[in-house]
Design an enzyme around this catalytic site. Structure first.
Site, PDB file in Angstrom:
ATOM      1  N   ASP A 297     -18.679  -9.893 -12.461  1.00 32.78           N
ATOM      2  CA  ASP A 297     -19.517  -8.714 -12.210  1.00 32.78           C
ATOM      3  C   ASP A 297     -20.814  -9.197 -11.554  1.00 32.78           C
ATOM      4  O   ASP A 297     -21.835  -9.406 -12.218  1.00 32.78           O
ATOM      5  CB  ASP A 297     -19.789  -8.008 -13.546  1.00 32.78           C
ATOM      6  CG  ASP A 297     -20.752  -6.842 -13.404  1.00 32.78           C
ATOM      7  OD1 ASP A 297     -20.864  -6.285 -12.303  1.00 32.78           O
ATOM      8  OD2 ASP A 297     -21.400  -6.491 -14.415  1.00 32.78           O
TER       9      ASP A 297
ATOM     10  N   ARG B 246     -30.292  -9.266 -10.076  1.00 31.89           N
ATOM     11  CA  ARG B 246     -31.196  -9.046 -11.218  1.00 31.89           C
ATOM     12  C   ARG B 246     -32.495  -8.374 -10.827  1.00 31.89           C
ATOM     13  O   ARG B 246     -33.083  -7.621 -11.624  1.00 31.89           O
ATOM     14  CB  ARG B 246     -31.507 -10.383 -11.903  1.00 31.89           C
ATOM     15  CG  ARG B 246     -30.295 -11.128 -12.398  1.00 31.89           C
ATOM     16  CD  ARG B 246     -29.507 -10.313 -13.403  1.00 31.89           C
ATOM     17  NE  ARG B 246     -28.351 -11.051 -13.904  1.00 31.89           N
ATOM     18  CZ  ARG B 246     -27.379 -10.497 -14.597  1.00 31.89           C
ATOM     19  NH1 ARG B 246     -27.400  -9.201 -14.877  1.00 31.89           N
ATOM     20  NH2 ARG B 246     -26.363 -11.211 -15.021  1.00 31.89           N
TER      21      ARG B 246
HETATM   22 CA    CA Z   1     -21.322  -6.822 -16.648  1.00 36.46          CA
END
Ligand code: CA
Length: 414
Positions: free
Chosen positions: A222, A226
Site C-alpha cells: 500500500d 506521508r
Molecule cells: Ca495501509
C-alpha cells in the site's frame, strides 16, 4: 507428513515458493487470451491447456472468478496436485506447462472494491505515537477492526512501475501548502485476501462462516505519500496519499494450502477487552491466524548498477495481527454491506514489536528522523526514484513443505 515430490524438478527445491503442496492460482496472458494457471516450481500449469488436452472436464468454467465462486477451485487444485506428482501423468501434462519467465501475469481478479484495514496493533501504536505522542492508540482500536475504503482502479500487479505522486503538502512551519512531487514516499507491507463467494446486501456474514468467503491470500504494498497523507487525512481519513497505486503479488495462495500454517489468534494482553460477541468465535480464536513470514527488501538504483542483491529492511509475521482475516470480513459485512467475488480486503501494515519487524519506513525511520542505513553506505528516510521495493512471504513448519507467495515488486519512477 511426507513431503510430496513432483516430476517438475524446480517444484522440489527446498527454498522454493511453489511446491506441489501450494499450487496458487493466477491469471496469465497467453496467445492473446486471459487464462487461469497454477504456479508450480518455475512453471505455470495452464488450466485452459489442460481442458483442451482432456484433463479437465469441458464443463468447468475456468475463469478464476467463476472457479472461486463455484467452489470448483479446490477440486481443480487437487487434481492438478495428482497430475504433477505422479509420473504416469507426465506425458499428457507436460505440454500444458509454460515457464513463468515467458508469460505476463495479469491481476487475478477484476477488483470491484478494495478495503484496507489497520489490524496490526504494533503499527497502529507506532504511527499513533508519531502523530499523537500523548495519545497513540485511540480508544476504539481494541473494539473495532478499523478500516477505510481504498481505491480499486489503481491496484496494479507486481512489476508495474509506480510513478511518484504529486499533491498538496504543508511543512509544519509553513503558512500555506504547496503542490508538487511527494518527498515522503513510503511502502506498507501488507497481506491481501480475495473474496470468493460474496454476500447479499443486507445479509451479514457471521464470523463462523467468514473464512468460507475468503478465496486466498496475496502480498500487497500500500504505497503511501506521508506528506500528502498528513496534510489531508483529517477529518475523513486517507485519500490521495494512498490512491495513486497499490501493488499486489500475482499468485493467490488458497486457504487449503495455508492449512498447515494456521495458528491461534495473537493473545490479547491482560486488561484488553474481549471482542464483542459478533467478533467472537472459538474456532477462529484457536486457528484463525496464519504463521506467514513477511519480508521487505530494497534495491536502490546504485545497488542495481553495482550488481548488489536487494537488502532486507524488515522481517515480520502475519500472526502478530490484533484481528484475524475472518474477523475483518465479518466486521465488514456486519452492517449489511455486500462483498462481491474478487473484492480485495487487506490487513493494513504488518508490524511486529521490534524495529526490525516494522512494515513501513515511516515507522523504521521515525518519520525520517532516524535514517535507515543500507549495506552499501546509502541512507534512506523515504523512497527515492529508482528504488525498488520487494515484498516476499513464506510459511515453514516442521513436517510440511515450505510454501511461498512469490514476489510483490514495484520500482519508483518520477
Ligand atoms: Ca495501509
Amino acid at each position: 507428513m511426507a513431503v510430496k515430490r513432483s516430476w517438475v524438478e524446480s517444484a522440489n527445491e527446498l527454498e522454493g515458493d511453489f511446491p506441489v503442496e501450494n499450487l496458487p492460482f493466477g491469471v496469465i496472458e497467453r496467445d492473446g487470451e486471459r487464462r487461469t494457471g497454477l504456479a508450480v516450481g518455475d512453471q505455470i500449469l495452464d488450466l485452459h491447456a489442460c481442458a483442451r488436452a482432456g484433463l479437465l472436464s469441458g464443463e468447468i468454467n475456468l475463469d478464476l472468478r467463476a472457479l472461486a465462486v463455484s467452489g470448483k477451485a479446490r477440486k481443480v487444485r487437487h487434481s492438478a496436485a495428482e497430475w504433477l506428482s505422479e509420473a504416469g501423468h507426465r506425458s499428457r501434462v507436460q505440454p500444458c506447462l509454460v515457464p513463468q519467465s515467458s508469460v505476463r501475469m495479469l491481476p487475478p481478479f477484476e477488483i470491484g472494491d478494495y478495503t484496507d484495514f489497520y489490524a496490526s496493533i504494533h503499527h497502529a501504536t507506532n504511527v499513533g505515537k508519531l502523530f499523537r505522542p500523548d495519545n497513540p492508540l485511540l480508544p476504539n482500536y481494541k473494539w473495532v477492526p478499523i478500516g477505510y475504503h481504498g481505491r480499486a482502479s489503481s491496484i496494479v500487479v507486481s512489476g508495474t512501475e509506480v510513478k511518484r505522486p504529486s499533491g498538496q503538502t504543508k511543512a509544519p512551519d509553513a503558512a500555506a501548502p504547496v503542490f508538487g512531487p511527494s518527498r515522503m514516499l513510503d511502502y506498507e507491507l501488507e497481506v491481501g485476501f480475495f473474496v470468493g463467494e460474496g454476500n447479499a446486501l443486507g445479509e451479514p456474514v457471521p464470523l463462523h462462516q467468514a473464512e468460507a468467503r475468503i478465496f486466498g491470500l496475496c502480498l500487497l504494498n500500500d504505497w503511501s505519500a506521508r506528506d500528502i497523507q498528513s496534510w489531508e487525512y483529517q477529518p475523513l481519513g486517507p485519500f490521495l496519499g494512498k490512491s495513486f497505486a497499490t501493488t499486489i503479488s500475482p499468485w493467490v495462495v488458497t486457504l487449503d494450502a495455508l492449512e498447515p500454517f494456521r495458528v491461534p489468534a495473537a493473545p490479547r494482553p491482560q486488561g484488553d477487552p474481549e471482542p464483542l460477541p459478533y467478533l467472537t468465535d472459538e474456532r477462529d480464536r484457536l486457528r484463525g491466524a496464519f504463521d506467514i513470514q513477511l519480508e521487505v527488501s530494497l534495491l536502490t538504483a546504485r545497488m542495481r548498477a553495482a550488481g548488489d542483491k536487494p537488502a532486507r529492511v524488515s522481517l515480520g509475521n502475519l500472526r502478530d495481527l490484533y484481528w484475524t482475516p475472518a474477523q475483518m470480513l465479518a466486521h465488514h459485512t456486519s452492517n449489511g454491506c455486500n462483498l462481491r467475488p474478487g473484492d480485495l480486503l487487506a490487513t493494513g501494515t504488518v508490524s511486529g514489536p521490534t524495529p526490525e519487524s516494522v512494515g513501513s519506513l515511516l515507522e523504521r525511520t521515525k518519520r525520517g528522523a532516524e535514517p535507515l542505513a543500507l549495506p552499501d553506505g546509502e541512507q534512506r528516510k523515504f523512497l527515492e526514484d529508482g528504488d525498488e521495493v520487494i515484498l516476499r512471504g513464506w510459511c515453514e513448519s516442521e513436517g510440511h513443505a515450505r510454501i511461498g507467495f512469490g514476489e510483490c515488486r514495484g520500482i519508483v519512477i518520477s
